[in-house]
Design a protein around this motif. Structure first.
Motif, short mmCIF file in Angstrom:
data_model
loop_
_atom_site.label_atom_id
_atom_site.label_comp_id
_atom_site.label_asym_id
_atom_site.label_seq_id
_atom_site.Cartn_x
_atom_site.Cartn_y
_atom_site.Cartn_z
N LEU A 192 44.18 21.55 38.23
CA LEU A 192 44.79 22.18 39.39
C LEU A 192 46.14 22.77 39.02
O LEU A 192 46.94 22.11 38.34
CB LEU A 192 44.96 21.16 40.52
N LYS A 193 46.39 23.97 39.49
CA LYS A 193 47.60 24.70 39.10
C LYS A 193 48.38 25.13 40.34
O LYS A 193 48.14 26.19 40.90
CB LYS A 193 47.23 25.90 38.24
N ASN A 194 49.26 24.24 40.78
CA ASN A 194 50.17 24.55 41.89
C ASN A 194 49.44 24.99 43.16
O ASN A 194 49.73 26.03 43.74
CB ASN A 194 51.17 25.65 41.48
N ILE A 195 48.48 24.17 43.60
CA ILE A 195 47.74 24.53 44.81
C ILE A 195 48.48 24.04 46.06
O ILE A 195 49.08 22.97 46.06
CB ILE A 195 46.29 24.02 44.80
N THR A 196 48.44 24.84 47.09
CA THR A 196 49.09 24.52 48.36
C THR A 196 48.17 24.91 49.51
O THR A 196 47.69 26.05 49.56
CB THR A 196 50.42 25.28 48.52
N LEU A 208 47.13 16.75 56.96
CA LEU A 208 47.26 16.68 55.51
C LEU A 208 48.00 17.89 54.99
O LEU A 208 47.68 19.03 55.35
CB LEU A 208 45.86 16.62 54.87
N LYS A 209 48.99 17.65 54.13
CA LYS A 209 49.77 18.74 53.54
C LYS A 209 49.78 18.58 52.03
O LYS A 209 50.30 17.58 51.51
CB LYS A 209 51.20 18.75 54.09
N ILE A 210 49.21 19.55 51.34
CA ILE A 210 49.21 19.57 49.88
C ILE A 210 50.14 20.68 49.44
O ILE A 210 49.96 21.84 49.81
CB ILE A 210 47.79 19.80 49.34
N ASN A 211 51.17 20.31 48.66
CA ASN A 211 52.21 21.28 48.32
C ASN A 211 52.42 21.35 46.81
O ASN A 211 52.82 20.37 46.17
CB ASN A 211 53.53 20.89 49.01
N ASN A 212 52.12 22.52 46.24
CA ASN A 212 52.35 22.78 44.81
C ASN A 212 51.76 21.69 43.92
O ASN A 212 52.40 21.23 42.96
CB ASN A 212 53.85 22.93 44.52
N LEU A 213 50.54 21.29 44.24
CA LEU A 213 49.89 20.20 43.50
C LEU A 213 49.32 20.70 42.18
O LEU A 213 48.55 21.66 42.12
CB LEU A 213 48.77 19.59 44.34
N SER A 214 49.71 20.02 41.10
CA SER A 214 49.10 20.22 39.79
C SER A 214 48.58 18.87 39.33
O SER A 214 49.22 17.84 39.53
CB SER A 214 50.10 20.76 38.77
N THR A 249 38.33 17.53 41.88
CA THR A 249 39.65 17.07 41.40
C THR A 249 40.63 16.98 42.56
O THR A 249 41.40 16.02 42.67
CB THR A 249 40.19 18.03 40.32
N THR A 250 40.59 17.97 43.45
CA THR A 250 41.47 17.95 44.62
C THR A 250 41.16 16.75 45.50
O THR A 250 42.07 16.01 45.91
CB THR A 250 41.31 19.25 45.44
N VAL A 251 39.87 16.53 45.78
CA VAL A 251 39.48 15.40 46.61
C VAL A 251 39.90 14.09 45.97
O VAL A 251 40.41 13.18 46.64
CB VAL A 251 37.95 15.42 46.87
N ASN A 252 39.70 13.96 44.67
CA ASN A 252 40.08 12.72 43.99
C ASN A 252 41.58 12.47 44.01
O ASN A 252 42.02 11.32 44.02
CB ASN A 252 39.57 12.74 42.54
N HIS A 253 42.36 13.53 44.06
CA HIS A 253 43.80 13.35 44.24
C HIS A 253 44.12 12.87 45.66
O HIS A 253 44.96 12.00 45.85
CB HIS A 253 44.54 14.66 43.94
N VAL A 254 43.43 13.45 46.64
CA VAL A 254 43.72 13.09 48.04
C VAL A 254 43.33 11.65 48.35
O VAL A 254 44.00 10.97 49.12
CB VAL A 254 43.03 14.08 49.01
N ILE A 255 42.24 11.16 47.74
CA ILE A 255 41.82 9.79 48.02
C ILE A 255 42.52 8.78 47.10
O ILE A 255 42.28 7.57 47.20
CB ILE A 255 40.29 9.61 47.92
N SER A 271 53.15 17.41 45.76
CA SER A 271 53.07 16.29 46.70
C SER A 271 51.83 16.39 47.58
O SER A 271 51.30 17.47 47.84
CB SER A 271 54.32 16.24 47.58
N ILE A 272 51.38 15.21 48.04
CA ILE A 272 50.28 15.09 49.00
C ILE A 272 50.77 14.17 50.10
O ILE A 272 51.08 12.99 49.85
CB ILE A 272 49.01 14.51 48.36
N CYS A 273 50.84 14.68 51.33
CA CYS A 273 51.32 13.88 52.47
C CYS A 273 50.31 13.93 53.60
O CYS A 273 49.67 14.96 53.84
CB CYS A 273 52.67 14.40 52.96
#
Length: 246
Positions: A18-22, A3-9, A43-49, A58-60
Motif C-alpha cells: 500500500l502506497k499512501n492510501i486515504t 473509519l478513517k484511513i489516512n496516508n496508509l502505507s 492488505t488493506t483489510v488486514n491492516h484494518v482488522i 494512521s487508521i482510526c
C-alpha cells in the motif's frame, strides 16, 4: 465519524503493498473496496482488522487509533472473512456463545437477534451441529450470523456473496443496508461490481497499491465510460491497462 484511513502505507515482511492510501467509511455508509487481484484489497483489510501494522499513516475508528488503542479499536469491529473460520470441536451454538461472550453481550437481548438471523439463514435447527456437517454455504452463513448479531460500529465483509445462493445474497444485502440505517459503517470487498452498485454508496478503486478513484457507482461508471449495469467490465479495462504497462 466512522473509519478513517489516512496516508496508509504497509504490507508484508517489508513489501510495501500500500502506497499512501486515504479514504473514509463514514457512519451509515456502505463502501466497496475494489481492484484487480494484487491491488491491495486484502492488505488493506488486514491492516484494518489489526493483522498488519502500518508502516506509515494512521487508521482510526470513531476517534480510536488502532496503534495506540488496539483493544478498543478491535472491539468495534465485526469481520466476515472470505473463507469461513470455524473451530472443529465447537457446535454452532457454542460458536455463537463464544463470540457473544467475547463482546460481553451473551444475554437474552442478543439471543433474540441471533434467533431471527438463524431463522433467516435456515440454521435454526442446527445449533448442535459441528462444522464437519456444514456445507461451504452453511459455513459462510454461520460467519454471517456471527457478525450481524453484534451490530458493530464497523462491519467488514470480504466477498459477501461467495458461496451463497441467490436468496441468501438478497438477505445479506438487506442486512448490510439495515446496518447502514442503524448508523454503522460498512466496508466490503467484491468483484461483482454491477450487483454492488445497487446498494453501495461509494466505490474505492485500488490500483497497484494506490487509491485511483473514490466516488458513487454512477460517477465510477461515467469516469470509465460505462453504464452502471456494465461496471463489471471495469476489471477488463484495468487488466488491459496493466498489460500495456508491462
Amino acid at each position: 465519524m466512522g473509519l478513517k484511513i489516512n496516508n496508509l502505507s504497509g504490507g508484508y515482511a517489508g513489501n510495501n503493498v500500500l502506497k499512501n492510501i486515504t479514504f473514509d467509511v463514514p457512519d451509515g455508509k456502505i463502501v466497496a473496496l475494489i481492484g484487480l487481484n494484487g491491488a491491495g484489497k486484502s492488505t488493506t483489510v488486514n491492516h484494518v482488522i489489526g493483522e498488519l501494522q502500518p508502516q506509515m499513516g494512521s487508521i482510526c475508528l470513531n476517534g480510536t487509533n488502532i496503534v495506540s488503542e488496539p483493544t478498543m479499536f478491535k472491539s468495534q469491529i465485526a469481520y466476515i472473512p472470505e473463507q469461513p473460520i470455524l473451530y472443529d470441536e465447537l457446535t454452532l451454538g457454542e460458536h455463537l456463545h463464544l463470540m457473544l461472550a467475547a463482546h460481553d453481550i451473551d444475554n437474552e437481548t442478543s439471543w433474540t437477534r441471533v434467533a431471527s438471523l438463524l431463522t433467516l439463514f435456515r440454521l435454526e435447527n442446527k445449533l448442535n451441529w459441528l462444522p464437519i456437517h456444514f456445507s461451504k454455504g452453511m459455513r459462510q452463513k454461520v460467519m454471517l450470523v456471527s457478525a450481524f448479531m453484534l451490530n458493530a460500529p464497523l462491519l467488514i465483509v470480504d466477498e459477501p456473496f461467495l458461496g451463497l445462493d441467490t436468496l441468501a445474497q438478497r438477505d445479506v444485502i438487506q442486512l448490510i443496508q439495515e446496518q447502514a440505517r442503524l448508523g454503522n459503517s460498512i466496508l466490503i470487498t467484491t468483484h461483482l461490481l454491477a450487483s454492488a452498485a445497487s446498494f453501495v454508496d461509494q466505490f474505492v478503486v485500488l490500483y497497484e497499491g494506490k487509491v485511483r478513484f473514490v466516488g458513487s457507482p454512477s460517477e465510477l461508471a461515467e469516469e470509465n465510460q460505462l453504464s452502471v449495469n456494465n461496471l463489471d467490465e471495469l476489471f477488463d479495462l484495468m487488466q488491459r491497462e496493466l498489460a500495456n504497462e508491462g
